[in-house]
Write a protein that holds these residues in place. Sequence first.
Motif, PDB file in Angstrom:
ATOM      1  N   THR A  46       0.833  -1.205   0.000  1.00  0.00           N
ATOM      2  CA  THR A  46       0.000   0.000   0.000  1.00  0.00           C
ATOM      3  C   THR A  46       0.865   1.252   0.000  1.00  0.00           C
ATOM      4  O   THR A  46       0.591   2.210  -0.719  1.00  0.00           O
ATOM      5  CB  THR A  46      -0.920   0.013   1.239  1.00  0.00           C
ATOM      6  OG1 THR A  46      -1.626  -1.218   1.272  1.00  0.00           O
ATOM      7  CG2 THR A  46      -1.890   1.156   1.183  1.00  0.00           C
ATOM      8  N   LYS A  48       3.859   1.576  -1.148  1.00  0.00           N
ATOM      9  CA  LYS A  48       4.465   1.727  -2.465  1.00  0.00           C
ATOM     10  C   LYS A  48       3.446   2.287  -3.443  1.00  0.00           C
ATOM     11  O   LYS A  48       3.720   3.241  -4.155  1.00  0.00           O
ATOM     12  CB  LYS A  48       4.982   0.378  -2.961  1.00  0.00           C
ATOM     13  CG  LYS A  48       5.685   0.498  -4.296  1.00  0.00           C
ATOM     14  CD  LYS A  48       6.108  -0.837  -4.841  1.00  0.00           C
ATOM     15  CE  LYS A  48       5.041  -1.383  -5.750  1.00  0.00           C
ATOM     16  NZ  LYS A  48       5.476  -2.573  -6.471  1.00  0.00           N
ATOM     17  N   GLY A  49       2.293   1.667  -3.446  1.00  0.00           N
ATOM     18  CA  GLY A  49       1.263   2.057  -4.402  1.00  0.00           C
ATOM     19  C   GLY A  49       0.852   3.503  -4.245  1.00  0.00           C
ATOM     20  O   GLY A  49       0.858   4.266  -5.209  1.00  0.00           O
ATOM     21  N   SER A  50       0.547   3.884  -3.022  1.00  0.00           N
ATOM     22  CA  SER A  50       0.038   5.248  -2.878  1.00  0.00           C
ATOM     23  C   SER A  50       1.148   6.280  -3.009  1.00  0.00           C
ATOM     24  O   SER A  50       0.901   7.374  -3.493  1.00  0.00           O
ATOM     25  CB  SER A  50      -0.754   5.422  -1.579  1.00  0.00           C
ATOM     26  OG  SER A  50      -0.152   4.754  -0.531  1.00  0.00           O
ATOM     27  N   GLY A  52       3.529   6.235  -5.074  1.00  0.00           N
ATOM     28  CA  GLY A  52       3.672   6.489  -6.501  1.00  0.00           C
ATOM     29  C   GLY A  52       2.580   7.421  -7.004  1.00  0.00           C
ATOM     30  O   GLY A  52       2.813   8.283  -7.837  1.00  0.00           O
ATOM     31  N   MET A  53       1.389   7.248  -6.436  1.00  0.00           N
ATOM     32  CA  MET A  53       0.265   8.050  -6.891  1.00  0.00           C
ATOM     33  C   MET A  53       0.377   9.497  -6.469  1.00  0.00           C
ATOM     34  O   MET A  53      -0.166  10.371  -7.095  1.00  0.00           O
ATOM     35  CB  MET A  53      -1.017   7.500  -6.293  1.00  0.00           C
ATOM     36  CG  MET A  53      -1.217   6.075  -6.557  1.00  0.00           C
ATOM     37  SD  MET A  53      -2.266   5.879  -7.931  1.00  0.00           S
ATOM     38  CE  MET A  53      -3.755   6.344  -7.184  1.00  0.00           C
ATOM     39  N   PHE A  54       1.039   9.712  -5.333  1.00  0.00           N
ATOM     40  CA  PHE A  54       1.075  11.072  -4.829  1.00  0.00           C
ATOM     41  C   PHE A  54       2.441  11.707  -5.057  1.00  0.00           C
ATOM     42  O   PHE A  54       2.891  12.535  -4.283  1.00  0.00           O
ATOM     43  CB  PHE A  54       0.667  11.104  -3.357  1.00  0.00           C
ATOM     44  CG  PHE A  54      -0.767  10.712  -3.162  1.00  0.00           C
ATOM     45  CD1 PHE A  54      -1.768  11.657  -3.271  1.00  0.00           C
ATOM     46  CD2 PHE A  54      -1.116   9.389  -2.923  1.00  0.00           C
ATOM     47  CE1 PHE A  54      -3.094  11.303  -3.126  1.00  0.00           C
ATOM     48  CE2 PHE A  54      -2.443   9.031  -2.770  1.00  0.00           C
ATOM     49  CZ  PHE A  54      -3.436   9.988  -2.889  1.00  0.00           C
TER      50      PHE A  54
ATOM     51  N   SER B  10      -6.408   1.315   1.299  1.00  0.00           N
ATOM     52  CA  SER B  10      -5.709   2.583   1.509  1.00  0.00           C
ATOM     53  C   SER B  10      -6.692   3.721   1.315  1.00  0.00           C
ATOM     54  O   SER B  10      -7.223   3.930   0.238  1.00  0.00           O
ATOM     55  CB  SER B  10      -4.579   2.716   0.497  1.00  0.00           C
ATOM     56  OG  SER B  10      -4.239   4.065   0.341  1.00  0.00           O
ATOM     57  N   SER B  12      -6.170   6.810   1.292  1.00  0.00           N
ATOM     58  CA  SER B  12      -5.739   7.924   0.445  1.00  0.00           C
ATOM     59  C   SER B  12      -5.985   7.596  -1.020  1.00  0.00           C
ATOM     60  O   SER B  12      -6.404   8.448  -1.799  1.00  0.00           O
ATOM     61  CB  SER B  12      -4.278   8.285   0.699  1.00  0.00           C
ATOM     62  OG  SER B  12      -3.429   7.228   0.386  1.00  0.00           O
ATOM     63  N   ILE B  13      -5.749   6.347  -1.400  1.00  0.00           N
ATOM     64  CA  ILE B  13      -6.027   5.972  -2.787  1.00  0.00           C
ATOM     65  C   ILE B  13      -7.529   6.019  -3.037  1.00  0.00           C
ATOM     66  O   ILE B  13      -7.991   6.506  -4.057  1.00  0.00           O
ATOM     67  CB  ILE B  13      -5.472   4.558  -3.075  1.00  0.00           C
ATOM     68  CG1 ILE B  13      -3.953   4.600  -2.894  1.00  0.00           C
ATOM     69  CG2 ILE B  13      -5.884   4.083  -4.473  1.00  0.00           C
ATOM     70  CD1 ILE B  13      -3.161   3.812  -3.840  1.00  0.00           C
ATOM     71  N   THR B  84       0.021  -3.477  -9.462  1.00  0.00           N
ATOM     72  CA  THR B  84       1.298  -2.830  -9.721  1.00  0.00           C
ATOM     73  C   THR B  84       2.020  -3.655 -10.763  1.00  0.00           C
ATOM     74  O   THR B  84       1.653  -4.790 -11.011  1.00  0.00           O
ATOM     75  CB  THR B  84       2.153  -2.764  -8.444  1.00  0.00           C
ATOM     76  OG1 THR B  84       2.398  -4.099  -8.026  1.00  0.00           O
ATOM     77  CG2 THR B  84       1.437  -2.024  -7.360  1.00  0.00           C
ATOM     78  N   LYS B 105      -0.885   0.766 -11.046  1.00  0.00           N
ATOM     79  CA  LYS B 105      -0.457   1.818 -10.117  1.00  0.00           C
ATOM     80  C   LYS B 105       1.016   2.083 -10.333  1.00  0.00           C
ATOM     81  O   LYS B 105       1.766   1.140 -10.534  1.00  0.00           O
ATOM     82  CB  LYS B 105      -0.692   1.379  -8.670  1.00  0.00           C
ATOM     83  CG  LYS B 105      -2.141   1.433  -8.268  1.00  0.00           C
ATOM     84  CD  LYS B 105      -2.298   1.296  -6.762  1.00  0.00           C
ATOM     85  CE  LYS B 105      -2.220  -0.138  -6.305  1.00  0.00           C
ATOM     86  NZ  LYS B 105      -2.608  -0.328  -4.910  1.00  0.00           N
ATOM     87  N   PRO B 106       1.526   3.272 -10.219  1.00  0.00           N
ATOM     88  CA  PRO B 106       0.725   4.475  -9.988  1.00  0.00           C
ATOM     89  C   PRO B 106       0.083   4.982 -11.275  1.00  0.00           C
ATOM     90  O   PRO B 106       0.613   4.768 -12.345  1.00  0.00           O
ATOM     91  CB  PRO B 106       1.764   5.470  -9.489  1.00  0.00           C
ATOM     92  CG  PRO B 106       3.043   5.030 -10.094  1.00  0.00           C
ATOM     93  CD  PRO B 106       2.949   3.544 -10.252  1.00  0.00           C
ATOM     94  N   PHE B 107      -1.037   5.670 -11.108  1.00  0.00           N
ATOM     95  CA  PHE B 107      -1.681   6.245 -12.279  1.00  0.00           C
ATOM     96  C   PHE B 107      -2.078   7.677 -11.996  1.00  0.00           C
ATOM     97  O   PHE B 107      -2.192   8.095 -10.855  1.00  0.00           O
ATOM     98  CB  PHE B 107      -2.909   5.423 -12.676  1.00  0.00           C
ATOM     99  CG  PHE B 107      -3.869   5.210 -11.550  1.00  0.00           C
ATOM    100  CD1 PHE B 107      -4.795   6.180 -11.205  1.00  0.00           C
ATOM    101  CD2 PHE B 107      -3.844   4.028 -10.813  1.00  0.00           C
ATOM    102  CE1 PHE B 107      -5.671   5.976 -10.160  1.00  0.00           C
ATOM    103  CE2 PHE B 107      -4.726   3.831  -9.769  1.00  0.00           C
ATOM    104  CZ  PHE B 107      -5.636   4.814  -9.436  1.00  0.00           C
TER     105      PHE B 107
END
Lengths: 695, 121, 160
Positions: A46, A48-50, A52-54, B10, B12-13, B84, B105-107
Amino acid sequence: MLDHLKEAFLEETRELLGQLEESLLELESDSSDEGLISKTFRILHTIKGSAGMFDYDEISRFTHDIENVFDLIRNGKIKADNHIITLTLRARDQIEKLLNNDGSSCSEETSEIVESFRKILLGFNEAGLPEKVKTCIVSEAVEESRTEDYLIKFKPSEGILKNGTNPLLLINELRDLGECYPCMLTNQIPPLETLEPEKCYLSWNIFLRTSRGIDSVKDVFIFVEDECELKVEVIEETGTPVGLNDCSREILDILSENSPNITRELKKLLSEKAKLPKTEKAALPANLKTEKCSDTGNAKSIKVGSEKLDYLVNLVGELVTVQARLSQISAQKNDPELILISEEVERLTCELRDNALNIRMVPIRSTFNRFKRLVRDLSQELGKKIDLFTEGEDTELDKNVIDKLNDPLVHLIRNSIDHGIEASDTRIACGKNETGSVTLSAGYAGSSVIIRITDDGAGLNREAIRKKAVEKGIITKESSLSDKELYNLIFAPGFSTAEKVSSISGRGVGMDVVKKTIESLRGNIEITSESGKGTTITLKLPLTLAIIEGLLVKISDEYFIIPLSAVEECIEMHRSEIQNENGMHLVKVRGELVPFIPLRERFNITGQSMEIEQVVITSNDGNKSSANSSKIGFVVDSVIGEHQTVIKSLGKFYKDADGFSGATILGDGTLALILDIPTLIKREEEMEKKLFQNR
Amino acid sequence: MKTILTVDDSSSIRQMVSFTLSEAGYNVIEASDGKDGLEKIKKASNVNLVITDLNMPNMDGIALIRKIRESPAHKFVPILMLTTESQNEKKMEGKQAGATGWIIKPFKPEQLVAVVKKVLP
Amino acid sequence: MIEELRQYLTFKLGEEVFALDVNQVREILDYIKITKVPQTPEYMCGVINLRGSVVPVIDMRLKFGLKKTEATVNTCIVVVEVNIESERTVLGALVDSVQEVFELEPGEIEAPPKIGTHLKTEFIKGMGKREEKFIIILDIDKIFSANELEILGSNAEINN
């Protein structure tokens, strides 16, 4: 990226880092717990994923390798040994740093940690390195290549609908790319009796003219690659391209024939039909439906900035004040209707206040969890084996109290481990378990919360404390002190029993600072110890800082509040009862002589003291039942009664005005100062000491 | 208005997805894990698209996809999974379970909207 | 320093007139009961309840080395916003009376004289000219950040 989303990301990631630490530490004691491993993996994933998004790419890249290592652990290929856990803990701290740095700056430490993880991965190359996959499905910047004509043959598999794919959408998507002539082929549809309605029997031949390039065309079908037969051919152009409107019918005719030579035929057509008149453009009807949805998403909880809550609580505080005034006035007016309304407002205000305060209550769990790491690091550093036990993590306290509690608790735990728990060999020699234990517990006691730190170490050394206190001039050689008084000496400023100043305890903060912090939270601290068995430190704290239960008292025209937690009893005192021994003010309470502080005199309030005065007896250590607790009386003109009140800070300007922890606004708008009992007593003691020395 | 269910542990996502899609004119329901997602899709009168993360506590994305496909009402609802690049295997597993497509992700918000448009009529 | 046309509020302490930037003035209150905080310096009058907020009040006469303010019908509390150690703080300044608000062009403000006032020059923003008289414009951020002994010039000047 919008600020509030980024804010949410930061907050969440910090929370995740806390959880990561917790699960790593748990993993350390049970490295085979699958649930824990997948939890750890999930947290890393999570983050890592977020990240990258932010736009925290650094964190995302950094976490990637760690995640891969945990993927291996998850698949049972490697074990989560001490090395990996220590490394991951370091990585966790690094992520925190990167987070605070706004994601930038690649320090040496980052690359060093990444190297270490790569080394682990190297041994497992086959699983470690991610397979190459198309990373982007929606080409961001489409390069403008020259316009070309394509023939697309698209035959979805029969089961494609089961994956929620709507083939018509794909065709529509092709339309967006350029001029598109789709022709649906229906020759595969079986007779009605064998037709299964959930299967797809259709296929398409599509003519497309686009400048987006062949990759964009193929991207349209990326989700269905494995579920269809797809052929994309470029129709070679000869000469300048013709307007397609002129020959759409012919194109569709060719497409519908589904002959193997479609490409060639199309080519021929396009070259020939350059000068033919326009025909109508065939188009599929747009697949449009409008639907209404009633259900709106409701999240179970929402995140709110704590300053917003502070503001809410302040507003409620003001409301409580205004309500008190309303009650007072309605009582004066004696109008039944007004009284009714006033009582209703009072009830609502009370409920609102309790609710508002409740929102700020958070469990102490996260604070306790943080100490698991501390204990682990300390025990490694000192080479002592220590287990940390926690109890009552669900106990809730005002967030403002919890925030301020962290430093004192860190200090107390450090002390317990550094001074309390003996080295392993000493412990074995004493017949104790080699592994020492520190227990953190929290629980409610009335409107207070009790937090205990208990260790099973050597206990406090009375002689050492006495010697040190004499050396430091805190007591004289002759002073006879109870155990409790003796133990309390370690809270005296500048007192430290450690023979050598270690990096752990000797951080310049003494126990006196701890005591002061706890007292500033309107709490108190107590210590008990048994030689050879261990030490317990007990903190008693109010549930909330915003509201105080107090005793409203009056001297002349001035009002004061004495915190109820310190009050033991109130007695009447006639002038004649005052005992004056060596200039000390004493009053007899059921045979016991209790010293008192005449507040009128101390506070320089003009006017004559009354014939009969009231003495509010307080006990300064908060332990009312204890026999040797020291009682001090505060003399006032009159005691008005209990008063629940909202605390207002006196502000920066009065920061030096110790003796008062704030002010409160009474029902009629007058201000009452809230007495800080421990400080007032301390000041009195200092004054007496000076008086004594001057003699 | 189309309703999209976004499932992610998550927040935030989830917030980002929700914010982006709301801006794009969709009605968004949020769920914090597979279990929550399944409950929400059953309760909601009409969900037109599901966007789910794969790694989640309680019920992961793959299991959620299977459960959704089992229900007659949602047999054909498009489902997008968030993956991912290192999860190719998962992607295949998801497809087999019945996912329509995926978002890697990320996008960026505009990529999300583009993919949604791809599967949502 | 001062670039544009600004408004100033004048108030009196004894016979002397002082001015301060109206941007820092929140409101002006009639004299109300002030709750003294015991064991604090005399110039700190105490605190008042300003619509639910606790606001400290300073006796400007004592702060400037004059005799303690005796409350009259003209006595006012000027509620100001000041920066103390880069934190915004609301304070009440107890003054003998409030005079008026007037405008000054930057050109009408002169540098403070080195002598002639019993305040140290660092606490003065400038001297504003008003009907042929000079009015001291105070730098209240600095005044309330310093303790009273630092504000006054040397004793000799006061005695003069």
